[in-house]
Motif scaffolding. Structure first.
Motif, short mmCIF file in Angstrom:
data_model
loop_
_atom_site.label_atom_id
_atom_site.label_comp_id
_atom_site.label_asym_id
_atom_site.label_seq_id
_atom_site.Cartn_x
_atom_site.Cartn_y
_atom_site.Cartn_z
N VAL A 97 0.84 -1.20 0.00
CA VAL A 97 0.00 0.00 0.00
C VAL A 97 0.87 1.25 0.00
O VAL A 97 0.63 2.21 -0.75
CB VAL A 97 -0.94 0.00 1.23
CG1 VAL A 97 -1.62 1.36 1.37
CG2 VAL A 97 -1.98 -1.10 1.10
N ALA A 98 1.90 1.23 0.82
CA ALA A 98 2.79 2.39 0.90
C ALA A 98 3.46 2.66 -0.45
O ALA A 98 3.63 3.82 -0.85
CB ALA A 98 3.84 2.17 1.99
N LYS A 99 3.82 1.59 -1.16
CA LYS A 99 4.42 1.77 -2.49
C LYS A 99 3.42 2.44 -3.44
O LYS A 99 3.78 3.32 -4.22
CB LYS A 99 4.85 0.41 -3.05
CG LYS A 99 6.06 -0.19 -2.38
CD LYS A 99 6.43 -1.53 -3.03
CE LYS A 99 7.64 -2.16 -2.34
NZ LYS A 99 7.98 -3.48 -2.93
N ALA A 100 2.18 1.98 -3.35
CA ALA A 100 1.14 2.56 -4.22
C ALA A 100 0.95 4.04 -3.90
O ALA A 100 0.86 4.88 -4.81
CB ALA A 100 -0.16 1.80 -4.05
N LEU A 101 0.90 4.36 -2.62
CA LEU A 101 0.67 5.75 -2.23
C LEU A 101 1.88 6.63 -2.51
O LEU A 101 1.77 7.85 -2.55
CB LEU A 101 0.32 5.81 -0.73
CG LEU A 101 -0.98 5.08 -0.34
CD1 LEU A 101 -1.16 5.10 1.16
CD2 LEU A 101 -2.19 5.71 -1.04
N THR A 139 1.95 3.04 -9.26
CA THR A 139 0.53 2.82 -9.59
C THR A 139 0.25 1.42 -10.10
O THR A 139 -0.92 1.05 -10.22
CB THR A 139 0.06 3.86 -10.63
OG1 THR A 139 0.87 3.75 -11.80
CG2 THR A 139 0.16 5.27 -10.06
N SER A 140 1.30 0.65 -10.40
CA SER A 140 1.06 -0.73 -10.83
C SER A 140 0.41 -1.55 -9.72
O SER A 140 -0.27 -2.55 -9.99
CB SER A 140 2.37 -1.39 -11.28
OG SER A 140 3.27 -1.54 -10.19
N ALA A 197 -14.49 -2.47 -10.67
CA ALA A 197 -13.09 -2.64 -10.29
C ALA A 197 -12.16 -1.95 -11.29
O ALA A 197 -11.19 -1.29 -10.90
CB ALA A 197 -12.75 -4.12 -10.18
N ASP A 198 -12.45 -2.11 -12.58
CA ASP A 198 -11.60 -1.46 -13.59
C ASP A 198 -11.64 0.06 -13.44
O ASP A 198 -10.61 0.74 -13.55
CB ASP A 198 -12.07 -1.85 -15.00
CG ASP A 198 -11.74 -3.29 -15.34
OD1 ASP A 198 -10.83 -3.86 -14.70
OD2 ASP A 198 -12.41 -3.84 -16.23
N GLY A 199 -12.84 0.57 -13.21
CA GLY A 199 -12.98 2.02 -13.05
C GLY A 199 -12.25 2.52 -11.82
O GLY A 199 -11.64 3.60 -11.84
N PHE A 200 -12.30 1.73 -10.74
CA PHE A 200 -11.61 2.12 -9.51
C PHE A 200 -10.10 2.13 -9.74
O PHE A 200 -9.41 3.09 -9.36
CB PHE A 200 -11.97 1.15 -8.38
CG PHE A 200 -11.24 1.44 -7.10
CD1 PHE A 200 -11.73 2.39 -6.22
CD2 PHE A 200 -10.07 0.78 -6.78
CE1 PHE A 200 -11.07 2.68 -5.03
CE2 PHE A 200 -9.40 1.05 -5.60
CZ PHE A 200 -9.89 2.01 -4.72
N VAL A 201 -9.60 1.08 -10.35
CA VAL A 201 -8.15 1.00 -10.61
C VAL A 201 -7.70 2.17 -11.48
O VAL A 201 -6.69 2.82 -11.21
CB VAL A 201 -7.81 -0.35 -11.28
CG1 VAL A 201 -6.37 -0.33 -11.81
CG2 VAL A 201 -8.00 -1.49 -10.30
#
Length: 436
Positions: free
Chosen positions: A222-226, A230-231, A424-428
């Motif tokens: 999660v920390a990497k995403a934040l 974005t992958s 899910a696609d829209g959220f991603v």
């Protein structure tokens, strides 16, 4: 704005109009003789907790030639407070010590060389680091350099419950995700909304993502995403987390009107028995006790987020802590270091508990039995402390970990997924399109 909401608001980006102050301090390392003589200026966030910090400074000054001068910020909201600090950096008016709410707020300060790393001090005095829960202290370690000393209390998120409602329906607080999911039909049949959700306020919805992702992919991912990878949002683990959430939503766990409920009203749903659970920060205990002390003492239950998956249970998310940061050109670093060492002194810990804050020191449990408040309140503090000390990880609330410009977009995506306007696609796609 309610104080607990004000404390939540911490995310701040590099606003273009505010970069001037930072630009002025680039490369400004080492003590500066242009700063006030025999004074160290501490800029406190001007709320009730500032009383304890002011008292600490006054006590410190009794034996110090260099005095801690407490300046009270005119701002009562964290973003404005940090913006004020940002504008002052590089000038003689900048505070020596100021407060932040997590790494996202100070990243641009670090990048510009405006902050002092505590690593040398920690080498000399390991207690500066070791006196605090590692999961909390590490929040402001950036590229191996420590920039923040925890101060004030911690506010993780727990799953609160109405024990009477659960008991009346033959249920116990859900310890696992499967138990929680299986209880939905029973509670619905009894005319109870299984999980109260203040969807209109949006940030309570975010809490569900924070915990399901923490247990599915782990807070490190999660920390990497934040931080901008974005992958992660399109990873198999991310989509598994969304599938779990969708199953809970589609089962009717949150009822059909959560989009019209705001946080000013959702605690009453739990208290009145109209809902059985609510995922909320620790401030919810005080909210419920303030509205009905008897309910808090006898019917209000709480637990860690239901366990699932292969990761260790007990991952935490929420408002981790506040931190004291020090500018790189402070004139009296030895005085500053000595003052920071008082942040884990018994007197300061006790003063925080008297304010209802739970300090994040490793020994705070030794002080809880004598803390002020009801036995029920002490029991809740002990539960919170045990959870923090044992937490494998503690993720700062997502909306505080991203730049301000991305906060609303993130909340809108969370709300859209819950209401069904985003799949899910829209959220991603929405999360990948944010600025990090």
């Amino acid at each position: 704005m309610n104080s607990h909401i004000a404390r939540r608001i911490g995310a701040i980006g590099v606003a273009g109009v505010l970069i001037a102050g930072l630009a002025g301090c680039a490369g400004s390392t080492g003590p500066s003789s242009s700063r006030p003589e025999n004074e160290v200026h501490l800029l406190v966030f001007n709320d009730a907790a500032a009383e304890a910090e002011t008292a600490l400074a006054e006590k410190f000054n009794e034996t110090s030639d260099v005095k801690i001068v407490v300046d009270k910020s005119p701002e009562t909201e964290s973003v404005a407070y940090i913006n004020g600090v940002r504008q002052s950096l590089g000038t003689p008016d900048a505070p020596d010590i100021f407060m932040s709410w997590g790494a996202a707020q100070i990243q641009d300060f670090v990048d510009s060389g405006a902050l002092l790393s505590y690593n040398d001090w920690i080498d000399q005095t390991p207690a500066l680091r070791d006196s605090f829960s590692p999961a909390v202290f590490d929040q402001e370690v950036i590229d191996g350099q420590a920039y923040g000393i925890p101060v004030r209390g911690t506010q993780p998120v727990f799953l609160f419950n109405n024990a009477s409602v659960l008991s009346a329906n033959g249920l116990k607080p859900a310890a696992t995700w499967d138990e929680l999911l299986s209880q939905v039909s029973t509670l619905k049949a009894a005319g109870v909304t299984p999980i109260g959700l203040a969807g209109a306020s949006q940030w309570p919805t975010l809490m569900w993502f924070q915990y399901v992702y923490a247990q599915t992919i782990g807070n490190d991912q999660v920390a990497k995403a934040l931080a901008g990878d974005t992958s992660v949002w399109d990873s198999a683990g991310s989509r598994e987390a969304l599938t779990k959430l969708r199953a809970l939503i589609d089962a009717g766990a949150f009822g059909t009107t959560f989009d019209s409920v705001d946080y000013d009203n959702s605690p009453a749903l739990l208290r009145s028995g109209k809902s059985a659970y609510e995922l909320m920060g620790t401030w919810n205990y005080a909210v419920q006790a303030g509205a009905d002390a008897t309910f808090a003492d006898t019917e209000l239950g709480y637990s860690s987020f239901p366990a699932f998956g292969s990761l260790p249970a007990g991952q935490l998310s929420g408002n981790v802590s506040n931190y004291y940061n020090v500018v790189a050109d402070t004139r009296y670093p030895d005085t500053v270091k000595a003052f920071l060492q008082e942040l884990y002194s018994p007197e300061f810990i006790q003063s925080q508990l008297a304010l209802g804050n739970l300090p994040t020191t490793t020994d705070v449990g030794d002080y809880l039995a004598d803390a002020p408040g009801t036995e029920s309140a002490k029991k809740f503090l002990e539960f919170t402390n045990d959870a923090v000390q044992a937490a494998p990880s503690f993720q700062l609330s997502w909306d505080q970990a991203v730049p301000t410009a991305s906060k609303q977009g993130m909340l809108d995506a969370m709300s859209g997924f819950f209401s069904g306007t985003l799949d899910a696609d829209g959220f991603v796609k929405a999360l990948q399109g944010l600025q990090y």
